[in-house]
Design an enzyme around this catalytic site. Structure first.
Site, PDB file in Angstrom:
ATOM      1  N   GLU A 147      -2.311  -4.771  10.096  1.00 57.02           N
ATOM      2  CA  GLU A 147      -2.466  -5.070   8.444  1.00 57.02           C
ATOM      3  C   GLU A 147      -3.691  -3.976   7.945  1.00 57.02           C
ATOM      4  OE1 GLU A 147      -2.948  -9.048   5.864  1.00 57.02           O
ATOM      5  OE2 GLU A 147      -3.548  -9.163   8.171  1.00 57.02           O
ATOM      6  N   LYS A 164       2.686  -8.911   0.934  1.00 57.24           N
ATOM      7  CA  LYS A 164       2.400 -10.121   1.486  1.00 57.24           C
ATOM      8  C   LYS A 164       2.586 -11.003   0.454  1.00 57.24           C
ATOM      9  CE  LYS A 164      -0.797 -11.989   4.848  1.00 57.24           C
ATOM     10  NZ  LYS A 164      -2.469 -11.900   5.442  1.00 57.24           N
ATOM     11  N   CYS A 209       0.883 -11.000   9.090  1.00 57.79           N
ATOM     12  CA  CYS A 209      -0.188 -11.739   9.801  1.00 57.79           C
ATOM     13  C   CYS A 209      -0.064 -13.319   9.408  1.00 57.79           C
ATOM     14  CB  CYS A 209      -1.681 -11.369   9.256  1.00 57.79           C
ATOM     15  SG  CYS A 209      -3.016 -12.068  10.225  1.00 57.79           S
ATOM     16  N   SER A 242     -36.842 -13.241  27.373  1.00 62.04           N
ATOM     17  CA  SER A 242     -37.807 -14.201  27.603  1.00 62.04           C
ATOM     18  C   SER A 242     -37.879 -14.678  28.792  1.00 62.04           C
ATOM     19  CB  SER A 242     -37.394 -15.089  26.640  1.00 62.04           C
ATOM     20  OG  SER A 242     -36.173 -15.812  27.008  1.00 62.04           O
TER      21      SER A 242
END
Length: 697
Positions: free
Chosen positions: A43, A112, A173, A359
């Site tokens: 897309e 779309k 999509c 750490s």
């Protein structure tokens, strides 16, 4: 008739028009080399999916047509049906479109219809959904007319028909995820091949949902489904995870990789469309076909002529056989997804490497191991001859040809820098764990105590106010205790950026380092971090991952990467080490928060995914946590939502993090809630009433 079809995953980058063009052309070239008659791509591949508000700029559309013109006339893009994604304006309205072309002729533009507009997606901000049945004549830009001689094309919802050879339809999509997906109508209208061009991002445990929808699309209706997806970091928090796929009649024929450093990956399958006809031969399917509405048809006459000239024989053309679907475990997803994202970020911003304050706790440990996993991927791709990876690795390592990275530890030592920043409140165990981990992964490690800097700041405060703050264990108030902790945490951020800028100088390396954050999603959600402490960084690979999943990942990596030291991080009690250790007190993160990390994950999912407020959360957990009395559940719920409310402001400056969880608290992007919230006093009162009523019942 047997036909070979191609789909792909491309590592496109927002507004990288030249690079995006070259990757599109390369994918078409590879598809042709494998005998494909059709290629579909991701897309909005011309611009990159994640342009965000750049889609509001007219330049984006002008440059897209320029790139499309170069693709149309390129020699490698002839004699193959190409389906390319780009944004297009029609009558001053913006649309997310597919451009379908063959031999310099644009056959149609397919906009779309259903836009993604939740979670990470804001397509309605940039584009307009196309009216379902509208068909228009689209006048092509002058630059396209000059290149091809074509003046107009069709724009709308239609199918490409190649006589009785095959018929192609298009989804984009989100349309796959909608209740009335276009592929249902297309299948009933005789469409043999359906494409889906996607910009779908990675989340832990998400891929199986997407794959099931793709498989089910053809299991019910038959046909061939070509799924294309973007891959890589598109310049923001998301990682698009590829997994291109070709499915026929409910069976997977080809599946691309989910995580990879390859910029272009093309997969193909040879299918016999007679099998589609046989699959759709049931009476009920036929009855529904007779009632369906026919789509507009676009004839591909040039393609038909070329196919007839080839006369592909079914007997001489073996078809692609079904194969099992491959899914990564969540631990593998954590090792691979953020690692690929970090590689894209590092090579594109052209920094000298990464820096992390190590750490000795599991969060910074996980961050460091993900960087090491990135180095493993680089070495693997270099061994397979990935020229792009080798070129970027040489630049980062300051090496010349013919050098290639062959040892992950060696490469890690060139680009990854760590530092343990201890104070009087730190333990010897955390210091030793940090040093041992750095040695195991090959990082360039430094070690220092920052007490002098902490004392200097406190002395300035004492000089100005004539007041000396104390820790709680020494008789100080909660305010003094918190302020003294925050001084240490914030100084680590200052030192992190100092070292990130100057360590390359110390080593004779040009450039500076990117600082990595290491706050997990649960601590961000609860606000259990200091604003502008060492969680403040350039990017954070674990900011969307829960503590629970990080622990599982470290356990998996200990075995997979052959690093026994990682077990010591799992066995250690999570602690910030910001308060003095006494015979009766050792600071513990879970004790400070008043809840476990597992409970925090539960709260996060109920708040974001289920959209529960405090009262609904309390009611739900009274049933789920039956081992706890309602009063205890109420206290945990109120505690979580109280601290969530008062710490929400911290999310406005949180480090941009790799998105991996549906309950990410990432401000102004994924979690659109205000940062000044009254701490739910009314809801808490309703909860208290229920608890009191339970006492008297």
């Amino acid at each position: 008739m047997p036909v070979t079809l191609a789909t792909c995953s491309l590592n496109q980058w927002a507004l990288d028009f030249e690079g995006n063009r070259d990757r599109i052309i390369e994918s078409i070239r590879l598809a042709k080399a494998q005998g494909a008659v059709m290629r579909t791509g991701p897309e909005l591949e011309v611009t990159g999916y994640g342009c965000l508000d750049h889609f509001l700029e007219q330049d984006t559309y002008f440059h897209s047509w320029q790139i499309m013109g170069e693709i149309l006339v390129h020699p490698d893009c002839q004699d193959i049906l190409i389906d390319v994604g780009m944004p297009i304006t029609y009558r001053n309205v913006r649309y997310n479109c597919r451009v379908v072309a063959y031999n310099k002729e644009i056959l149609m533009i397919r906009p779309k219809m259903w836009l993604a507009n939740d979670g990470n997606y804001r397509e309605m901000r940039y584009f307009t959904p196309w009216p379902r049945r509208l068909q228009v004549k689209f006048i092509l830009p002058e630059l396209i007319q000059q290149l091809t001689g074509q003046v107009t094309t069709k724009m709308g919802i239609a199918k490409i028909e190649v006589a009785n050879h095959f018929c192609v339809g298009f989804e984009t999509c989100e349309e796959l995820f909608t209740p009335q997906s276009p592929h249902l109508e297309m299948a009933l209208d005789g469409v043999d091949i359906i494409t889906n061009s996607s910009g779908s991002h990675h989340e832990l445990r998400k891929l199986d949902t997407r794959l099931n929808l793709i498989i089910e699309a053809t299991r019910k209706c038959g046909g061939v489904y070509l799924y294309a997806n973007q891959r890589g970091c598109d310049g923001d928090r998301l990682y698009y995870d590829g997994s291109a796929m070709i499915v026929m009649n409910g069976q997977v024929l080809a599946q691309g990789s989910q995580f990879s450093l390859k910029d272009v990956e093309v997969i193909t399958a040879t299918v016999d469309l007679e099998q589609v006809k046989s699959y759709r031969s049931s009476p009920s399917f036929g009855m529904q076909c007779s009632l369906s509405t026919e789509l507009e048809t676009v004839e591909a006459e040039k393609l038909l002529t070329d196919l007839k000239a080839k006369q592909i024989d079914r007997l001489d053309t073996p078809t692609t056989q079904a194969r099992p679907v491959h899914l990564h475990t969540p631990e593998e997803e954590i090792a691979l997804g953020p690692a690929c994202w970090l590689w894209d970020y590092l090579r594109r911003c052209r920094a000298a490497g990464y820096f992390v304050p190590l750490s000795g706790g599991i969060d910074s440990c996980a961050t460091a191991v993900i960087v090491y996993s990135m180095c493993r991927l680089v070495v693997k791709e270099a061994a397979e001859g990935n020229k792009q990876v080798i070129e970027n690795a040489r630049r980062l390592a300051q090496k010349e040809e013919p050098w290639i990275p062959t040892d992950p530890k060696e490469f890690c030592g060139m680009i990854f820098h760590t530092c343990y920043m201890g104070t009087v409140n730190s333990s010897q165990e955390t210091q030793e764990r940090a040093k041992a981990l750095a040695q195991d992964i090959g990082a360039y490690h430094t070690n220092m105590m920052i007490d002098l800097a902490v004392k200097a700041i406190i002395q300035v405060f004492v000089f100005v106010t004539n007041k000396t703050p104390k820790f709680r264990v020494h008789g100080g108030s909660d305010r003094e205790n918190l302020a003294l902790q925050n001084i240490q945490a914030r100084l680590r951020m200052v030192f992190a950026y100092l070292f990130a800028q100057l360590l390359p100088w110390v080593r004779g390396i040009p450039g500076s380092l990117l600082v990595l954050g290491s706050a997990n999603v649960d601590e961000s959600l609860r606000g259990y971090l200091t604003k502008y402490d060492c969680s403040s960084a350039d990017v954070n690979p674990i900011g969307g991952i829960s503590k629970t999943d990080l622990r599982k990942f470290i356990g998996w990596a200990g075995t997979e990467f052959e690093m026994p030291i990682l077990q010591t991080f799992i066995d250690a009690t999570p602690t910030a080490e910001l308060e003095p250790i006494t015979e009766t007190y050792v600071q513990s993160d879970e004790a400070d928060m008043g809840m476990t990390y597992e409970e925090l994950s539960v709260f996060g999912r109920l708040r974001k995914i289920q959209k529960f407020g405090p009262y609904s959360t309390f009611v739900h957990l009274c049933h789920e946590w039956k081992h706890l009395a309602p009063k205890v559940v109420a206290e945990k719920v109120k505690r979580f939502f109280y601290f969530y409310a008062i710490n929400r402001h911290k999310m406005t400056v949180i480090t941009p993090a790799y998105h991996a969880e549906q309950y990410s608290p990432d401000d102004n992007r994924f979690d659109l809630r205000p940062f000044l919230i009254r701490p739910f006093s009314w809801a808490f009162a309703q909860i208290d009433q229920v608890v009191e009523k339970r006492k008297t019942d």
